[in-house]
Structures are given as C-alpha cells and as structure tokens.
Design an enzyme around this catalytic site. Structure first.
Site, short mmCIF file in Angstrom:
data_model
loop_
_atom_site.label_atom_id
_atom_site.label_comp_id
_atom_site.label_asym_id
_atom_site.label_seq_id
_atom_site.Cartn_x
_atom_site.Cartn_y
_atom_site.Cartn_z
N ARG A 218 0.87 -1.19 0.00
CA ARG A 218 0.00 0.00 0.00
C ARG A 218 0.90 1.24 0.00
NH1 ARG A 218 -5.42 -1.76 2.32
NH2 ARG A 218 -5.48 -3.83 1.39
N GLU A 220 0.50 4.13 0.83
CA GLU A 220 -0.03 5.22 1.67
C GLU A 220 1.16 6.04 2.17
OE1 GLU A 220 -1.65 2.47 4.34
OE2 GLU A 220 -3.46 2.13 3.17
N ARG A 226 -0.05 1.91 13.09
CA ARG A 226 -0.80 0.70 12.73
C ARG A 226 -0.79 0.39 11.24
NH1 ARG A 226 -7.21 1.52 13.49
NH2 ARG A 226 -6.89 2.31 15.57
N HIS A 227 -0.04 1.18 10.46
CA HIS A 227 0.03 0.94 9.01
C HIS A 227 1.46 0.66 8.56
CE1 HIS A 227 -3.81 3.16 9.21
NE2 HIS A 227 -4.15 2.29 8.28
N GLU A 359 -9.15 -2.11 14.57
CA GLU A 359 -9.71 -2.88 13.45
C GLU A 359 -8.70 -3.94 13.04
OE1 GLU A 359 -10.17 -0.81 9.51
OE2 GLU A 359 -9.24 -2.72 8.96
N SER A 362 -11.46 -6.37 7.56
CA SER A 362 -12.72 -5.99 6.92
C SER A 362 -13.06 -7.01 5.86
CB SER A 362 -12.67 -4.56 6.36
OG SER A 362 -11.53 -4.39 5.62
N ARG A 410 -0.91 -6.67 11.91
CA ARG A 410 -1.90 -5.94 12.72
C ARG A 410 -2.44 -6.86 13.81
NH1 ARG A 410 -5.79 -2.06 11.14
NH2 ARG A 410 -4.18 -1.12 9.82
P1 AMO Z 1 -8.53 -3.73 4.09
O1 AMO Z 1 -7.87 -2.75 3.21
O2 AMO Z 1 -9.45 -3.20 5.14
O3 AMO Z 1 -9.41 -4.75 3.25
O4 AMO Z 1 -7.44 -4.63 4.78
C1 AMO Z 1 -7.79 -5.75 5.57
C2 AMO Z 1 -6.87 -5.87 6.77
O5 AMO Z 1 -5.51 -5.91 6.36
C3 AMO Z 1 -4.71 -5.20 7.28
N1 AMO Z 1 -4.12 -4.01 6.63
C4 AMO Z 1 -2.95 -3.45 6.98
N2 AMO Z 1 -2.06 -3.74 7.94
C5 AMO Z 1 -0.97 -2.96 8.04
N3 AMO Z 1 -0.71 -1.91 7.24
C6 AMO Z 1 -1.57 -1.56 6.26
N4 AMO Z 1 -1.29 -0.52 5.46
C7 AMO Z 1 -2.75 -2.34 6.09
N5 AMO Z 1 -3.80 -2.30 5.24
C8 AMO Z 1 -4.60 -3.32 5.58
C9 AMO Z 1 -5.63 -4.79 8.43
C10 AMO Z 1 -6.95 -4.69 7.72
O6 AMO Z 1 -8.04 -4.81 8.61
N6 AMO Z 1 -9.57 -6.84 0.30
C11 AMO Z 1 -10.06 -6.30 1.55
C12 AMO Z 1 -10.51 -7.37 2.50
C13 AMO Z 1 -11.69 -8.21 2.06
O7 AMO Z 1 -12.76 -7.62 1.83
O8 AMO Z 1 -11.55 -9.43 1.90
C14 AMO Z 1 -8.97 -5.46 2.18
O9 AMO Z 1 -7.82 -5.52 1.83
O10 AMO Z 1 -5.64 -5.84 9.37
#
Ligand code: AMO
Length: 436
Positions: A218, A220, A226-227, A359, A362, A410
């Site tokens: 990602r 970002e 937490r990211h 969280e 999702s 996470r």
């Molecule tokens: P989402 O983007 O909410 O959903 O990601 C799902 C879970 O992945 C982890 N996560 C991360 N952990 C650390 N750093 C990040 N940048 C990060 N982004 C996500 C978290 C988060 O809750 N495809 C959908 C899921 C689905 O619908 O099946 C998705 O990626 O724990």
C-alpha cells in the site's frame, strides 16, 4: 572449521539440558552474558529454546577454557561440550561444566543494546533488525506470529479450504484508490498487489473455499503506528456464503488461533507480560454501534469508526471480537455488495471486525453480478475498462460469495498490545525504510 554434520547429530537444544536425561551434552548458542568472579567464571549461552549457565572453576576447569571464558564478546557464537550438574544458584537449577569450548563466530562491538529491556529506541533497533532478532523478546513476538500464521492455515485447511497463491504483480488496482506502487513490466505498466481481492474472488467462484497468506503493498504516504507499506494478509473467500457466514468463520478462526497461542506460546506470552483470553464475539450493525458510541459521548464519522471509537468498543466489550456489519456503502470499496443487491442502497453487505481496540479485519459479501459491478465501479469514479477481465469473470457461472482479510502484523500487534506495528514485522517497509 567445526564439523556441522557431526554437530547436528550430537547437539542438544538448551531446553533439553534441563530434562534430567543427559549427563554429558554438546550445545551451541550465542553468548548471553559473562561474569568473572576471579576463581569462578560464568558464561551464559542462549539458543532459540532458552539459556543455560556454563560454569568454569579455577583449577578444575581446563586452564585454556577457563582463561577464555570471560574474554568472549557478547553474541559470539560458541560450542560447548560438558557435564550437566545440579546447581541451586544457576537459572533453572542446572549448569554445565565445560570440557571443550570453541568460538565458532566472534561478534564485534555491538551497535545496539540487545538486552531484553533494550535501551535502544525502536528506529535504531530496526536499523539493526538482524541483531535485534537476537533478543528473546523480539524472538517471542515472531514465535507467536509463527503460531498465528500456521493456526490460521490449519483451521481453514481442516475445514476444506484450498490454499491459493495469488499474483503480486497486477495490471489494475484491486482496492480502488490510488495507493499503488508502480512497476515497469516490459512495455506495460504494472502495480504491486494492494490485496489478493480480485483473484481470491475469481478462484472462489470456481473452487468454492479458498485461504491464503500473501504479501500486499500500500503506497499510503502517512506514517502511523498501525500501518505498513508492505504487510501480509490472511484472507479467505467462500462461495455460497453471505457476510454473516464468513463473520462466523472469522469468530471460529480467531478463537482457535488465540487458543493455539495460549497452548504453544505460554513462555513467550509470559516474557512479553501479555494477558490473553480466548475472546467472545459480539455482532452489531453500524447504526447500533453509532447509537451506542453516541450514548458514550464518542464522535463517529459518517462511514467509519475512529480509533477513539474502536477503543471505546473494547472498553465496553473487553476480550471480545466486535463485528460491525451493515456498514455504510460510502465507506466500502466497489466490490462490496450493496444491501440486498439494490444498486443505490445506502447500506452495504460489508463489515469490519474490531478486537482489543483496533480494526483487525474488513470483509463482506461481493458483487457477483457484472452489470451491478460496472455500476459500482462507476459510482466510485473508477473506469470499468480497467477491470474488464475481473467483471467478465462473473459472466460464466459465478456464485454469490463473501470473504475477509486480517493483516497478520496488525493481528500480532493487537494480540500482544504492541505500541507500534513495526515491532510485529521482521523487516518493516515504511515511508522511510527500505533496508535492511
Ligand atoms: P482492508 O484494506 O481493510 O481490506 O485490509 C484488511 C486488513 O488488512 C490489514 N491491513 C494493513 N495492515 C498494516 N498496514 C496496512 N497498510 C494495512 N492495510 C490493511 C488490516 C486490515 O483490517 N480486500 C479487503 C478485505 C476483504 O474484503 O476481503 C482489504 O484488503 O488488518
């Protein structure tokens, strides 16, 4: 050079020194500590299973060994052969009197404090992560993470899910949005996968129940606790399932994973001083969550829960996975089914799971109807042309299906209450870090 084949056959793990079976042992490990009381010298050796004291006594221990014992630098790799003796003073009640000692690899002056309660700050520890991994606290985190990953896979494989390996190089966004790392792919432009989303759906539409742990990226720009810019997701996708079916699957999986950690990682949890219970589960709609939070004077965004709101839910429901479903459509990606399949529904078939105040996941039911999917893409400002192979995949017999994703880092952070997610990833990739 030490004979590694012989060593592999003969060496015992340090934890087995304490099992009362062996009188003479060969061990290898890292120097954890040395102490010189002039007539007696101690060298504490550590391997992945534990630590043991090696005791040398002036006049009794071979002179050459006795002389070298306090000269070996911390974290040097050492071989010891010796007799196991009971000792009231030694940690664990046993010590080894050495008959042979070989320094296999000598450590230079250490750039960070590798003691368990290290005084070195996290960023510097991460600069030397390979050395930080010598710390028992750091090892405990990754031993627990190993249990989390394998328990997750075992749980679903035992329930008939098929393990899949999605591509990491993809041609278009999988989550919408712009947080993509670009890569050059011969004459074309490619991206690093933001998630296995579109691929796990295509596979589940043919093979019904799939599970994967896979890296995602990602782009970002923000730096948060937490990211990460590279993380690993634990995903499932299930045909003939709605959101409630897969939330129940998550409830079962998380309970199983926590149970396994409690069973297999007791010492690691004790070392990290983490109190853990197998969680309960609570299910509520987004509207119900908003009402409850407002009653508790917590502000809620129109289509998301703030970190403050997530914390409050943990306070209200401790040791509980809180599933918040019927999430507002505007807060969910294009692939999430609008409530009851109605194109302009304000509510979706999507959900989030909150555990220990953060969280963790999702997911939701997906749009498996091509025309509706095209409308949802447009509504999100995306170009359906970029998703043609994905939308077309639902034209040839696509069952309704649902799934979710939990980030393993996470989840580790949440379970162990780590202040920063970087503690839960071996080699973090964040805005400023690409090495080591
Ligand atoms: P989402 O983007 O909410 O959903 O990601 C799902 C879970 O992945 C982890 N996560 C991360 N952990 C650390 N750093 C990040 N940048 C990060 N982004 C996500 C978290 C988060 O809750 N495809 C959908 C899921 C689905 O619908 O099946 C998705 O990626 O724990």
């Amino acid at each position: 050079m030490i004979d590694l084949e012989k060593l592999n056959k003969n060496r015992v793990l340090i934890k087995d020194v304490f099992d009362n079976k062996k009188k003479e042992v060969e061990i290898v490990g890292w120097v954890h500590n040395t102490r010189n009381l002039s007539k007696v010298k101690f060298l504490v050796l550590r391997d992945i299973s534990g630590i043991v004291q090696v005791t040398g006594v002036d006049g009794k221990t071979d002179d050459k060994i006795f002389k070298m014992m306090d000269k070996i630098s911390r974290e040097s790799v050492v071989y010891v052969k010796g007799c196991v003796k009971d000792s009231k003073q030694a940690p664990g009640g046993k010590e080894i009197n050495p008959d042979a000692m070989i320094v296999i690899s000598e450590a230079e002056k250490l750039p960070i404090d590798v003691s368990d309660h290290s005084k070195t700050e996290l960023p510097k520890r991460l600069d030397y992560r390979f050395l930080d991994l010598h710390r028992q606290r750091t090892q405990a985190i990754f031993k627990i993470q190993s249990t989390i990953g394998s328990a997750f896979k075992d749980y679903f494989i035992n329930r008939g899910f098929i393990d899949m390996h999605p591509p990491s190089l993809i041609g278009s966004s999988s989550e919408g949005g712009t947080d993509l790392f670009k890569a050059k792919y011969f004459e074309q432009e490619a991206y690093l996968a933001q998630s296995p989303q579109l691929y796990k759906q295509m596979v589940a539409c043919a093979m019904e129940k799939i599970v994967t742990i896979t890296p995602v990226w990602r782009a970002e720009k923000h730096n948060t606790i937490r990211h990460l810019n590279e993380c690993r997701q634990m995903d499932i996708e299930m045909a003939f399932a709605n959101a409630m079916v897969v939330m129940k699957e998550m409830e079962g999986a998380v309970k199983y994973i926590v149970g396994e950690v409690l069973k297999k990682n007791k010492e690691d949890l004790d070392l990290l001083e983490v109190k853990l219970k197998v969680p309960k589960a609570k299910y509520m709609t987004f509207a119900e969550a908003v009402k409850l939070l407002k009653e508790n004077k917590i502000h809620v965004e129109k289509d998301d829960l703030t970190p403050e709101a997530e914390k409050k839910l943990d306070e209200l429901f401790p040791d509980t996975i809180v599933f918040v479903y019927d999430w507002p459509m505007s807060g969910k990606p294009f692939y999430i089914m609008p409530k009851d399949g109605k194109v302009d529904a304000k509510i979706s078939e999507g959900f989030d799971a909150i555990y220990r105040g953060i969280e963790i996941s999702s997911g939701g039911q997906r749009v498996h109807i091509p025309d509706l999917l095209i409308k949802r893409l447009k509504a999100k400002g995306l170009n359906p042309k970029d998703f043609k192979s994905y939308t077309d995949s639902f034209r040839f017999g696509a069952p309704p299906h649902s799934g979710w994703s939990i980030g393993i880092e996470r989840f580790t952070q949440v379970l162990l209450k780590l202040l920063n997610i970087r503690e839960a990833v071996l080699f973090p990739r964040d805005r400023d870090r690409l090495t080591p």
